[in-house]
Design an enzyme around this catalytic site. Sequence first.
Site, PDB file in Angstrom:
ATOM      1  N   CYS A  98     118.378 111.699  10.378  1.00 57.48           N
ATOM      2  CA  CYS A  98     117.726 110.416  10.084  1.00 57.48           C
ATOM      3  C   CYS A  98     116.518 110.545   9.163  1.00 57.48           C
ATOM      4  O   CYS A  98     115.922 109.533   8.780  1.00 57.48           O
ATOM      5  CB  CYS A  98     117.327 109.733  11.382  1.00 57.48           C
ATOM      6  SG  CYS A  98     118.741 109.497  12.491  1.00 57.48           S
TER       7      CYS A  98
ATOM      8  N   HIS B 282     109.231 105.167  12.439  1.00 57.18           N
ATOM      9  CA  HIS B 282     110.656 105.391  12.648  1.00 57.18           C
ATOM     10  C   HIS B 282     111.180 104.379  13.673  1.00 57.18           C
ATOM     11  O   HIS B 282     112.127 103.662  13.416  1.00 57.18           O
ATOM     12  CB  HIS B 282     110.892 106.831  13.102  1.00 57.18           C
ATOM     13  CG  HIS B 282     112.282 107.312  12.892  1.00 57.18           C
ATOM     14  ND1 HIS B 282     112.923 107.235  11.670  1.00 57.18           N
ATOM     15  CD2 HIS B 282     113.180 107.882  13.742  1.00 57.18           C
ATOM     16  CE1 HIS B 282     114.150 107.728  11.781  1.00 57.18           C
ATOM     17  NE2 HIS B 282     114.326 108.126  13.028  1.00 57.18           N
TER      18      HIS B 282
ATOM     19  N   HIS C 224     119.172 100.703  13.215  1.00 59.92           N
ATOM     20  CA  HIS C 224     118.880 102.060  12.749  1.00 59.92           C
ATOM     21  C   HIS C 224     119.903 102.460  11.692  1.00 59.92           C
ATOM     22  O   HIS C 224     121.057 102.732  11.995  1.00 59.92           O
ATOM     23  CB  HIS C 224     118.930 103.010  13.944  1.00 59.92           C
ATOM     24  CG  HIS C 224     118.477 104.407  13.628  1.00 59.92           C
ATOM     25  ND1 HIS C 224     118.266 104.871  12.349  1.00 59.92           N
ATOM     26  CD2 HIS C 224     118.209 105.469  14.453  1.00 59.92           C
ATOM     27  CE1 HIS C 224     117.886 106.122  12.385  1.00 59.92           C
ATOM     28  NE2 HIS C 224     117.829 106.504  13.651  1.00 59.92           N
TER      29      HIS C 224
END
Length: 438
Positions: free
Chosen positions: A179, A314, A351
């Site tokens: 990620c 994040h 996400h």
Amino acid sequence: MPTTEDIDHVVISGMAVEAPGGIDGPGAYWAALADAREMIAPFPRDRGWPIEEMLSLSRLDGWGTVRDAGGFLDRAAAFDPAFFGISQREALATDPQQRVALRVAWKALENSGMNPAALDEEDAGCFVGVLPMEYGPRGAEVNEYSGHRVVSQVTMSVAGRVSHCLGLIGPSVTVDTACTSSLTALHLAATAVRGGECEWALAGGVCVMGSPILFYEFSKHNALSADGHCRSYADDATGTLWGEGAGFVLVERESRARRLGHRIYGRILASAHNHNGKGKPILTPRIDAQERVIRKTIDLAGIDPDEIGMVEGHGTATRAGDPVELTALQNTYGATDSTTLVGSVKSNIGHTQAAAGVLGLIKLLLAGRHGRIPPSLHAANPTTKVDWDRSSLRLATTLQPWHARSGVRCGAVSAFGAGGANAHAIVAMPAPEEADHV
């Protein structure tokens, strides 16, 4: 000694984005963020996913709930192969992540004022964050796509595909650090331009889910949102929600951008990346590692932490991830007398995995350009797993003004990966160059 004004900074002078909810450019992206819209929709019904099985996974012993929800691109399958010089059959065999990357990279160049069709033999790089996704029939069989899949199905070819299409001859690198991939791609691109490896570079990331594999994996880990919302940093967060998207930025030296009349969205003051190391399970986030990468970036930027007005975090909305990240941010940006607002675009779109960093970066750039910090959704009840009173870090809960300091707005963006990688960047956005549209 040279001052900040004497440095020929690496700057961001072009951008493009595609995101859930039909968003196809920075203007639409900013409007959705400023309006606090949540772009979550049911699973796509045209990908052959076993949706009934997915929605029944919680019946298995120890598995978690899968909701019929996510952030999905409306135009994931849309592509004009002739425009990019690709045959129809090769286009069908090509992972949609390559196709979307081509389209968004092209638009980033147009946004900068460059002609993408006139770049053959340019000393330019391409750095793209992407994760492997299952797509199409098995490669180890004879079918009508055999022969095309050696390039079309390998994620390492995404950057190569963009460089080949545009005729760029600088470094071309596909990045997979989970990620953190696209924010790491930005770091590598800026480093390459700063070091003279290329005159300019495209940096970005793309995520299109060819299969629902991650819904299965995270259901098994009980790490998916139980209600179909990505509640970043909220006390009622139960897990993450998957999304798709793509973003690219153009990076070059400020002197070149000025000479060519390119719009400057922001100066990359510093970026850094590191790894958690061993000692804990690979999926476990680490406060010490995240704090190290933040402090290193601050030191490289040569600024005081209290100059950072906004942090695009994040914010995966996982029980383990959010408290760790917030603690690292409290120990750095929160350890000042100035209030720093933190939020996450994942609360709007889910996400987006390899594209998460660049979509957060573009949000930060747009906030700096418009002089407003957009709200992070579902933030009315901040997590109680951190002590908010011990620092000046606060959740961005409403759209509010972002006042410039000494003519600039400084912000930061973070990304953390399941494989233990961490990345961070600090960007300064010149206030006098702001506009009502991009």
